[in-house]
Design an enzyme around this catalytic site. Structure first.
Site, PDB file in Angstrom:
ATOM      1  N   LYS A  13       4.346   4.015 -16.790  1.00 41.34           N
ATOM      2  CA  LYS A  13       4.208   5.198 -15.936  1.00 41.34           C
ATOM      3  C   LYS A  13       5.164   6.277 -16.434  1.00 41.34           C
ATOM      4  O   LYS A  13       6.277   5.977 -16.874  1.00 41.34           O
ATOM      5  CB  LYS A  13       4.543   4.788 -14.506  1.00 41.34           C
ATOM      6  CG  LYS A  13       4.299   5.856 -13.466  1.00 41.34           C
ATOM      7  CD  LYS A  13       4.534   5.283 -12.065  1.00 41.34           C
ATOM      8  CE  LYS A  13       4.222   6.291 -10.978  1.00 41.34           C
ATOM      9  NZ  LYS A  13       4.378   5.706  -9.630  1.00 41.34           N
TER      10      LYS A  13
ATOM     11  N   LEU B 211       5.161  12.633  -7.389  1.00 42.73           N
ATOM     12  CA  LEU B 211       4.953  11.180  -7.320  1.00 42.73           C
ATOM     13  C   LEU B 211       4.531  10.689  -5.936  1.00 42.73           C
ATOM     14  O   LEU B 211       4.245   9.510  -5.762  1.00 42.73           O
ATOM     15  CB  LEU B 211       6.204  10.393  -7.744  1.00 42.73           C
ATOM     16  CG  LEU B 211       6.710  10.539  -9.174  1.00 42.73           C
ATOM     17  CD1 LEU B 211       7.915   9.632  -9.409  1.00 42.73           C
ATOM     18  CD2 LEU B 211       5.616  10.208 -10.172  1.00 42.73           C
TER      19      LEU B 211
ATOM     20  N   SER C  96       0.476   6.645  -7.029  1.00 37.99           N
ATOM     21  CA  SER C  96       0.865   7.571  -8.044  1.00 37.99           C
ATOM     22  C   SER C  96       0.793   6.991  -9.451  1.00 37.99           C
ATOM     23  O   SER C  96       0.880   7.751 -10.405  1.00 37.99           O
ATOM     24  CB  SER C  96       2.287   8.076  -7.779  1.00 37.99           C
ATOM     25  OG  SER C  96       3.220   7.026  -7.851  1.00 37.99           O
TER      26      SER C  96
ATOM     27  N   ILE D  95       6.386   3.047  -3.926  1.00 35.36           N
ATOM     28  CA  ILE D  95       7.247   3.312  -2.770  1.00 35.36           C
ATOM     29  C   ILE D  95       6.401   3.345  -1.492  1.00 35.36           C
ATOM     30  O   ILE D  95       6.938   3.338  -0.386  1.00 35.36           O
ATOM     31  CB  ILE D  95       8.038   4.634  -2.948  1.00 35.36           C
ATOM     32  CG1 ILE D  95       9.192   4.747  -1.937  1.00 35.36           C
ATOM     33  CG2 ILE D  95       7.120   5.843  -2.859  1.00 35.36           C
ATOM     34  CD1 ILE D  95      10.114   5.931  -2.149  1.00 35.36           C
ATOM     35  N   GLY D  96       5.065   3.363  -1.672  1.00 34.53           N
ATOM     36  CA  GLY D  96       4.203   3.381  -0.501  1.00 34.53           C
ATOM     37  C   GLY D  96       2.811   2.854  -0.843  1.00 34.53           C
ATOM     38  O   GLY D  96       1.889   2.915  -0.029  1.00 34.53           O
ATOM     39  N   GLY D  97       2.695   2.337  -2.073  1.00 34.56           N
ATOM     40  CA  GLY D  97       1.400   1.818  -2.512  1.00 34.56           C
ATOM     41  C   GLY D  97       1.050   2.226  -3.934  1.00 34.56           C
ATOM     42  O   GLY D  97      -0.038   1.948  -4.423  1.00 34.56           O
ATOM     43  N   SER D  98       1.978   2.853  -4.624  1.00 35.70           N
ATOM     44  CA  SER D  98       1.660   3.527  -5.889  1.00 35.70           C
ATOM     45  C   SER D  98       1.317   2.603  -7.047  1.00 35.70           C
ATOM     46  O   SER D  98       0.780   3.071  -8.053  1.00 35.70           O
ATOM     47  CB  SER D  98       2.811   4.449  -6.297  1.00 35.70           C
ATOM     48  OG  SER D  98       2.804   5.609  -5.503  1.00 35.70           O
TER      49      SER D  98
END
EC number: 3.5.1.4
Lengths: 561, 561
Positions: free
Chosen positions: B133, B182, B208, B229-232
């Site tokens: 990434k 992001l 992201s 951090i939330g599903g990336s």
């Protein structure tokens, strides 16, 4: 309802000894006078204690557990002995908050019956009385942490650690004094008053786990639990001549404790043990780990006690270790007794066949500033809200006369924005990275093929100072920011001749000069001297093991002619 | 110097393929037309790839490593094959950011020479090309993460993970696209543009780590590293039909990566792997652990790969597991294909002899709100400062026409104070405790004597949606707040008949109704269907092992007549 905060506090305090049998309470005339500063040996002379009480309370944790498991001593007996001595200690130093005799003895009796009936112990701490810093919640007992406004708030449930300790067979039997806000390195609040140092009552017992310090030094408890966000276990341990251990973040469960500054997720307070013997530290830590605390507190790291790490697999199996001594932090030069403690340690380690090199301090002042900046981001608002219900004042000095300058915190400081806080936390991350790199680079200096195994340093630039004179705890704070486990080992006591004041001309800082000018061995008479052993993040097992090696070396050196 | 941000971005983009040999670049006429939505099989037909390139790029990670170690395939060959396919993938979906062919091939050559000379591999990932990434720093390469303002900032050193991957013998060979900031579950920015889903280019590849999703789905990389951090990691994995793993906080080293919202210490972003085969997930995780990352990144938990935990010692050694399916989160009911994925999984697990019970969602909306509130505490200020140098606008929508409502973040939201942030974080702590208690209580429902072994749930209420229509990722966010490891497993693809729209009358929420109304199987044609396997904090090894069990059960069920 409309009582003044003074009235509410006085009322609470007046009931403190309600559950204590009268025969455990020493008469005023049997106690040392206020002028007697050193009371450390008084409990051994107190006629409140029987010969058996004395034998029991002078025993190590390992010995207590062994005699409890073999039914030589019942838990009721052991708990009673420590309770009696704890009350004596309290009368000498004002170290207790919550006292609940019938409840503890009932629990001890249950444990005795269980052992008699089944022939087996409930757990690794079977029958052992344990003292707890006031913030550690026990169901139906208050955790005021010295806030008048929190009087009457009875815990709805045990903190996770108390559940675990009880499942291990321990008997929580007293709670201990703290400073209001918990964010002081001394111990004084409007509810319970001030705790003194039993080696010299003109000195502080330290804080914030200062009640634990005084209590355990007087052998009123074999093992206590404190908390440490900037030195609050290590400072009382060091000032009171105890072993005290600050583990890394999130190994001992904190859930369910009362606290200040909650939600400050960046620099975490941790719970840890204090004891008169190092075996108590290991036994506590290993026992708590055995109960898989990560299944009860979501913050706890899922990691079992590692016998491999305890055997120092990452440190050459404990042979020919290389320690690095940080003689001073580049900000304030330690007083002569503190320096002497390090010299004794160095000589003992060399004699035991280990290497000792110097540790050059790295950005210690910057680290101390960063941790303070992170706390003050919102501390004042937190303190104000806690104190608001009764209008009690926020304590801004620990001086006997409450009229000096604030020390650690400056309640006049306003809060900052979340964005500003993030920038401080980013800075903290960088400081941690740099310090880790620094440690790794020592591989070139040790001669062992490994980086330095542990750092040894002062716990403070002075031994326990007079009440109100404890400055910002700059020798403990950095390890909290860096999240290094740190263990306090007692080494000696202030000696009027050996620790004579030496002339000095040059000073790092104004604080350095002030500390020098304050020093006089007479002021610090009898104060314990300690060292701090600092491991690497997550190395609880190895830090305990290396501390045992250091402690043995110190004892071996003392036994030499 | 005075160029507009558009000019700076265009200049950067125009040089993107400079290091790519011309023969690896497909001519416009050889590529599918823009109207061709499903391009997933195109690389296999592309005449850029040789038969050997095809064979190599279709291999599993385990097979690649085995053939590299045996010198059947050289690293130069394998890296070249994947590079060629990555360029094809990029031409199809716009998935790459940094491309540095000579550097990667030089490294591959070094590895080949080392193996030839010594007969041994450098490490567990010897010769394997790995995609990263964009935020994962490689020395001397830019990490713009889509900010025009960050063009020209060449990394001074490798991130810790890159150092570790290189020491394991891996060959970082491309960096992949992300959304500006992001903090979006889609992938679009002003520097590199938009990444599309190779199964249906009218759909998003997610974000992201959306560049990784598209690239790996097209087999342009055997193994990639994203962040979550939330599903990336999980969203691109789920939308693109891959395996993707979000480990718990602080197991994979993050130090040295470029990031947004730095210093937000409460909800941590984590790095993790994406791959076409589950073996890639385990191989990556175990290999990184073997390098003791806690000695390089101060945040990493000191905990070795645990073979005992991988063998499911805490889960009855993997026999007769009890899984709990959360069919919906009580906020938005998943679309028919998502439901079907769970039903397929349930049937497969029952057929394999495991138990399956229902998981009742617990405060999912409240958890989602809390995590968003914590981020927005200071996100806008962070984003504004990042974009300020060039004056590029902050992207407030992922729609093809940039004129719709902001989705995840609301840049108009102001920041809050540090004290307010602490209160949110305190709330978060309570939510974590409640959820842990909830999980423990399931011991009464499983019939195994243990609490539920793992939760299985949707990754999102829909499969990959059209560009700009991805809503707040409410099926992934909660596990970030709770810090549960979560692994995405592909199950099937949208089927026009099996996944026909069903009539519904009652809706949980307006979002539920909107999601229902948006659904039409034609819109989502060919979109992959995935499930999310959720373990308990710190259970990386067990979560991987249980995912293997689930994956085997799914494959076993598919092979039935």
């Amino acid at each position: 309802m409309d009582s003044s905060w003074q009235q509410i506090a006085a009322d609470k305090k007046s009931h403190q000894l309600d559950s204590v049998p009268k025969e455990w309470i020493s008469s005023a005339q049997s106690l040392p006078s206020e002028k007697t500063l050193n009371v450390i040996d008084f409990p051994q002379e107190s006629n409140v204690l029987s010969a058996l009480d004395r034998e029991i309370t002078e025993s190590s944790v390992a010995s207590l557990l062994s005699n409890l498991a073999s039914s030589k001593w019942s838990s009721v007996q052991v708990t009673t002995s420590f309770y009696k001595r704890a009350i004596v200690a309290h009368q000498l130093t004002n170290c207790l908050t919550e006292i609940f005799v019938p409840r503890s003895l009932a629990r001890a009796r249950e444990l005795d019956e269980y052992l008699e009936k089944t022939g087996t112990v409930v757990g690794a701490l079977h029958g052992l009385p344990i003292s707890l810093k006031d913030q550690i919640s026990i169901k139906n007992i208050e955790s005021t942490i010295g806030y008048v406004s929190w009087i009457g708030q009875f815990a709805k449930q045990n903190s996770v650690l108390v559940d675990i300790l009880e499942s291990l067979g321990a008997v929580p039997f007293v709670k201990t004094n703290v400073p209001q806000t918990l964010m002081w390195a001394e111990t004084f609040n409007h509810v319970f008053g001030r705790t003194s140092n039993p080696y010299n009552r003109s000195l502080t017992s330290g804080g914030s786990s200062g009640g634990e310090g005084a209590l355990i030094a007087l052998k009123g408890s074999p093992l206590g639990v404190g908390s440490d966000i900037g030195g609050s276990i290590r400072i009382p341990a060091g000032y009171c001549g105890l072993y005290g251990f600050r583990p890394s973040y999130n190994r001992i469960p904190y859930a369910g404790c009362v606290n200040t500054m909650e939600g400050g997720d960046s620099i975490l307070s941790v719970l840890g043990p204090l004891s008169n013997t190092l075996d108590g530290i290991k036994i506590f830590f290993k026992a708590v780990m055995s109960k898989e605390p990560w299944l009860k507190d979501p913050m706890v790291i899922r990691k079992r006690w590692s016998e491999e790490e305890y055997n120092l697999a990452d440190h050459g199996n404990g042979k020919n270790l290389c320690f690095a001594i940080m003689w001073d932090n580049g900000v304030v030069v330690p007083d002569p007794p503190v320096r002497r403690g390090l010299e004794i340690t160095k000589a003992a380690l060399l004699a035991a066949g280990h290497r000792v090199i110097d540790w050059k301090p790295y950005k210690q002042a910057e680290i101390t500033k960063n941790i303070n900046d992170i706390w003050t981001a919102a501390a004042v608002e937190d303190f104000k809200r806690a104190a608001a219900p009764t209008g009690e004042p926020i304590i801004t000095s620990m001086a006997l006369q409450q009229d000096t300058e604030p020390l650690v915190f400056h309640p006049s400081d306003g809060g900052i924005s979340a964005f500003e806080l993030w920038q401080l936390q980013k800075k903290k991350r960088d400081l941690r990275q740099e310090h880790l790199n620094r440690w790794e680079e020592t591989v070139n200096q040790t001669g062992t093929g490994r980086p330095v195994d542990a750092i040894i340093c002062p716990m403070a630039p002075h031994t326990a100072p007079p009440h109100g004179l404890n400055k910002i705890p700059q020798y403990t704070l950095p390890w909290n920011l860096l999240d290094y486990p740190a263990l306090i080992i007692p080494v000696s006591q202030v000696d009027q001749e050996l620790d004579a004041k030496q002339p000095r001309e040059d000073f790092y800082t104004a604080d350095d000069r002030a500390n020098y000018e304050q020093y006089d061995p007479a002021t610090y008479e009898n104060a314990p001297i300690s060292i701090q052993v600092v491991g690497r993040t997550g190395e609880e097992e190895a830090t305990i093991a290396m501390s045992e090696i250091i402690d043995q070396a110190l004892k071996g050196a003392q036994s030499q002619p």
